[in-house]
Motif scaffolding. Structure first.
Motif, PDB file in Angstrom:
ATOM      1  N   GLU A  98       0.841  -1.200   0.000  1.00  0.00           N
ATOM      2  CA  GLU A  98       0.000   0.000   0.000  1.00  0.00           C
ATOM      3  C   GLU A  98       0.873   1.246   0.000  1.00  0.00           C
ATOM      4  O   GLU A  98       1.829   1.343   0.764  1.00  0.00           O
ATOM      5  CB  GLU A  98      -0.872   0.033   1.272  1.00  0.00           C
ATOM      6  CG  GLU A  98      -1.837  -1.137   1.414  1.00  0.00           C
ATOM      7  CD  GLU A  98      -3.065  -1.007   0.532  1.00  0.00           C
ATOM      8  OE1 GLU A  98      -3.499   0.141   0.258  1.00  0.00           O
ATOM      9  OE2 GLU A  98      -3.582  -2.055   0.104  1.00  0.00           O
ATOM     10  N   TYR A  99       0.543   2.185  -0.853  1.00  0.00           N
ATOM     11  CA  TYR A  99       1.233   3.476  -0.896  1.00  0.00           C
ATOM     12  C   TYR A  99       0.194   4.593  -0.885  1.00  0.00           C
ATOM     13  O   TYR A  99      -0.928   4.406  -1.356  1.00  0.00           O
ATOM     14  CB  TYR A  99       2.055   3.624  -2.186  1.00  0.00           C
ATOM     15  CG  TYR A  99       3.267   2.746  -2.278  1.00  0.00           C
ATOM     16  CD1 TYR A  99       4.473   3.137  -1.698  1.00  0.00           C
ATOM     17  CD2 TYR A  99       3.222   1.539  -2.955  1.00  0.00           C
ATOM     18  CE1 TYR A  99       5.603   2.328  -1.796  1.00  0.00           C
ATOM     19  CE2 TYR A  99       4.346   0.735  -3.061  1.00  0.00           C
ATOM     20  CZ  TYR A  99       5.531   1.134  -2.478  1.00  0.00           C
ATOM     21  OH  TYR A  99       6.649   0.337  -2.575  1.00  0.00           O
ATOM     22  N   THR A 100       0.597   5.756  -0.389  1.00  0.00           N
ATOM     23  CA  THR A 100      -0.250   6.940  -0.482  1.00  0.00           C
ATOM     24  C   THR A 100       0.163   7.690  -1.745  1.00  0.00           C
ATOM     25  O   THR A 100       1.359   7.897  -1.985  1.00  0.00           O
ATOM     26  CB  THR A 100      -0.059   7.846   0.751  1.00  0.00           C
ATOM     27  OG1 THR A 100      -0.369   7.085   1.916  1.00  0.00           O
ATOM     28  CG2 THR A 100      -0.976   9.056   0.689  1.00  0.00           C
ATOM     29  N   LEU A 101      -0.819   8.054  -2.555  1.00  0.00           N
ATOM     30  CA  LEU A 101      -0.549   8.785  -3.788  1.00  0.00           C
ATOM     31  C   LEU A 101      -0.267  10.249  -3.450  1.00  0.00           C
ATOM     32  O   LEU A 101      -1.101  10.918  -2.833  1.00  0.00           O
ATOM     33  CB  LEU A 101      -1.751   8.675  -4.733  1.00  0.00           C
ATOM     34  CG  LEU A 101      -1.636   9.373  -6.083  1.00  0.00           C
ATOM     35  CD1 LEU A 101      -0.549   8.730  -6.935  1.00  0.00           C
ATOM     36  CD2 LEU A 101      -2.969   9.314  -6.816  1.00  0.00           C
ATOM     37  N   LEU A 102       0.917  10.739  -3.837  1.00  0.00           N
ATOM     38  CA  LEU A 102       1.280  12.129  -3.568  1.00  0.00           C
ATOM     39  C   LEU A 102       1.083  13.005  -4.800  1.00  0.00           C
ATOM     40  O   LEU A 102       0.693  14.159  -4.701  1.00  0.00           O
ATOM     41  CB  LEU A 102       2.758  12.228  -3.132  1.00  0.00           C
ATOM     42  CG  LEU A 102       3.188  11.446  -1.893  1.00  0.00           C
ATOM     43  CD1 LEU A 102       4.680  11.611  -1.675  1.00  0.00           C
ATOM     44  CD2 LEU A 102       2.412  11.910  -0.670  1.00  0.00           C
ATOM     45  N   ASP A 103       1.390  12.444  -5.974  1.00  0.00           N
ATOM     46  CA  ASP A 103       1.380  13.264  -7.181  1.00  0.00           C
ATOM     47  C   ASP A 103       1.310  12.367  -8.411  1.00  0.00           C
ATOM     48  O   ASP A 103       1.682  11.191  -8.357  1.00  0.00           O
ATOM     49  CB  ASP A 103       2.680  14.087  -7.217  1.00  0.00           C
ATOM     50  CG  ASP A 103       2.648  15.184  -8.286  1.00  0.00           C
ATOM     51  OD1 ASP A 103       1.543  15.518  -8.775  1.00  0.00           O
ATOM     52  OD2 ASP A 103       3.730  15.696  -8.631  1.00  0.00           O
ATOM     53  N   ILE A 104       0.818  12.914  -9.521  1.00  0.00           N
ATOM     54  CA  ILE A 104       0.890  12.248 -10.825  1.00  0.00           C
ATOM     55  C   ILE A 104       1.451  13.299 -11.777  1.00  0.00           C
ATOM     56  O   ILE A 104       0.873  14.375 -11.919  1.00  0.00           O
ATOM     57  CB  ILE A 104      -0.509  11.789 -11.330  1.00  0.00           C
ATOM     58  CG1 ILE A 104      -1.164  10.822 -10.342  1.00  0.00           C
ATOM     59  CG2 ILE A 104      -0.383  11.124 -12.702  1.00  0.00           C
ATOM     60  CD1 ILE A 104      -2.601  10.455 -10.681  1.00  0.00           C
ATOM     61  N   ALA A 141      -8.667  10.970 -11.579  1.00  0.00           N
ATOM     62  CA  ALA A 141      -9.852  11.722 -11.153  1.00  0.00           C
ATOM     63  C   ALA A 141      -9.799  12.014  -9.651  1.00  0.00           C
ATOM     64  O   ALA A 141     -10.039  13.152  -9.225  1.00  0.00           O
ATOM     65  CB  ALA A 141     -11.120  10.950 -11.509  1.00  0.00           C
ATOM     66  N   ALA A 142      -9.474  10.988  -8.858  1.00  0.00           N
ATOM     67  CA  ALA A 142      -9.399  11.160  -7.404  1.00  0.00           C
ATOM     68  C   ALA A 142      -8.310  12.173  -7.050  1.00  0.00           C
ATOM     69  O   ALA A 142      -8.498  13.040  -6.194  1.00  0.00           O
ATOM     70  CB  ALA A 142      -9.115   9.824  -6.728  1.00  0.00           C
ATOM     71  N   SER A 150      -5.091   5.880  -1.315  1.00  0.00           N
ATOM     72  CA  SER A 150      -4.140   4.806  -1.080  1.00  0.00           C
ATOM     73  C   SER A 150      -4.156   3.903  -2.316  1.00  0.00           C
ATOM     74  O   SER A 150      -5.219   3.515  -2.792  1.00  0.00           O
ATOM     75  CB  SER A 150      -4.566   4.019   0.164  1.00  0.00           C
ATOM     76  OG  SER A 150      -3.861   2.812   0.227  1.00  0.00           O
ATOM     77  N   VAL A 151      -2.961   3.606  -2.846  1.00  0.00           N
ATOM     78  CA  VAL A 151      -2.837   2.787  -4.044  1.00  0.00           C
ATOM     79  C   VAL A 151      -2.240   1.439  -3.653  1.00  0.00           C
ATOM     80  O   VAL A 151      -1.229   1.384  -2.961  1.00  0.00           O
ATOM     81  CB  VAL A 151      -1.914   3.460  -5.094  1.00  0.00           C
ATOM     82  CG1 VAL A 151      -1.857   2.644  -6.371  1.00  0.00           C
ATOM     83  CG2 VAL A 151      -2.352   4.881  -5.382  1.00  0.00           C
ATOM     84  N   THR A 152      -2.876   0.349  -4.080  1.00  0.00           N
ATOM     85  CA  THR A 152      -2.312  -0.981  -3.860  1.00  0.00           C
ATOM     86  C   THR A 152      -1.481  -1.349  -5.073  1.00  0.00           C
ATOM     87  O   THR A 152      -1.992  -1.354  -6.194  1.00  0.00           O
ATOM     88  CB  THR A 152      -3.425  -2.034  -3.659  1.00  0.00           C
ATOM     89  OG1 THR A 152      -4.253  -1.617  -2.585  1.00  0.00           O
ATOM     90  CG2 THR A 152      -2.828  -3.401  -3.343  1.00  0.00           C
ATOM     91  N   ILE A 168      -8.780   7.543   1.351  1.00  0.00           N
ATOM     92  CA  ILE A 168      -8.445   7.602   2.766  1.00  0.00           C
ATOM     93  C   ILE A 168      -9.320   8.689   3.389  1.00  0.00           C
ATOM     94  O   ILE A 168      -9.235   9.845   2.974  1.00  0.00           O
ATOM     95  CB  ILE A 168      -6.957   7.933   2.994  1.00  0.00           C
ATOM     96  CG1 ILE A 168      -6.072   6.906   2.278  1.00  0.00           C
ATOM     97  CG2 ILE A 168      -6.626   8.003   4.468  1.00  0.00           C
ATOM     98  CD1 ILE A 168      -4.619   7.309   2.171  1.00  0.00           C
ATOM     99  N   ASN A 169     -10.164   8.297   4.310  1.00  0.00           N
ATOM    100  CA  ASN A 169     -11.013   9.291   4.965  1.00  0.00           C
ATOM    101  C   ASN A 169     -10.448   9.615   6.331  1.00  0.00           C
ATOM    102  O   ASN A 169     -10.443   8.794   7.219  1.00  0.00           O
ATOM    103  CB  ASN A 169     -12.445   8.761   5.111  1.00  0.00           C
ATOM    104  CG  ASN A 169     -13.076   8.462   3.762  1.00  0.00           C
ATOM    105  OD1 ASN A 169     -12.931   9.240   2.818  1.00  0.00           O
ATOM    106  ND2 ASN A 169     -13.747   7.323   3.649  1.00  0.00           N
ATOM    107  N   ASN A 170      -9.950  10.836   6.450  1.00  0.00           N
ATOM    108  CA  ASN A 170      -9.345  11.226   7.732  1.00  0.00           C
ATOM    109  C   ASN A 170     -10.392  11.691   8.705  1.00  0.00           C
ATOM    110  O   ASN A 170     -11.255  12.451   8.416  1.00  0.00           O
ATOM    111  CB  ASN A 170      -8.301  12.335   7.506  1.00  0.00           C
ATOM    112  CG  ASN A 170      -7.104  11.775   6.767  1.00  0.00           C
ATOM    113  OD1 ASN A 170      -6.844  10.576   6.817  1.00  0.00           O
ATOM    114  ND2 ASN A 170      -6.393  12.637   6.048  1.00  0.00           N
TER     115      ASN A 170
END
Length: 170
Positions: A98-104, A141-142, A150-152, A168-170
């Motif tokens: 699992e990673y958190t997406l920061l940028d594309i 889109a997200a 979060s990207v698997t 991810i809902n904080n």
């Protein structure tokens, strides 16, 4: 008198095993008859997920054969394989990270952060088939909506690819 200087049989066995297994550490052997629906197996050098198994008993002295229908875990392409039930086949080692997406970026490279705070930017958005293209669109889109995602990443046999996303809902 010089006979004892040759390598023993057991040393020879170890040597041949190591050379035969070189580079195959991405997989483990398993008897064909033990692979079940939902399991993984290597077909034509690709990691696949088994969607159907049928076993047939052949002739009086023949071996039972397993007919596998599977989907490539990265391309979703349907593949089939026929293997005697008693034979070994390769099962890929599949990991999910699992990673958190920061940028594309504009080249479709994702900037990802793991739970230790380490980042990587070597993976592109998935593509090449309908499911992967849809996932790439959903990720973009997200991200464009400013959602925390979060990207698997599915890793197997030296291939890594985005496989799923969740908000991810904080």
């Amino acid at each position: 008198p010089r006979l004892h200087e040759t390598m023993s049989d057991s040393e020879h066995e170890v040597e041949t095993f190591e050379t035969a297994d070189a580079g195959a550490s991405h997989t483990v052997p398993m008897q064909a008859g033990s692979v079940r629906k939902g399991g993984f197996m290597v077909i034509k050098g690709r990691p696949t997920k088994v969607i159907e198994v049928t076993t047939s008993k052949t002739g009086k002295h023949g071996h039972a054969k397993c007919h596998f229908t599977a989907l490539d875990i990265f391309t979703n392409k349907k593949v089939e394989e026929l293997v005697p039930a008693s034979h070994n086949l390769e099962v890929p080692i599949v990991n999910r990270v699992e990673y958190t997406l920061l940028d594309i970026d504009e080249d479709d490279h994702m900037s990802l952060m793991d739970d230790k705070g380490d980042t990587r930017e070597d993976l592109k958005l998935p593509g090449g088939h309908t499911d992967a293209d849809k996932l790439a669109d959903d990720l973009r889109a997200a991200f464009d909506d400013g959602k925390e995602v979060s990207v698997t990443i599915l890793c197997s046999m030296g291939i890594e690819q985005a496989h799923a996303l969740k908000e991810i809902n904080n």
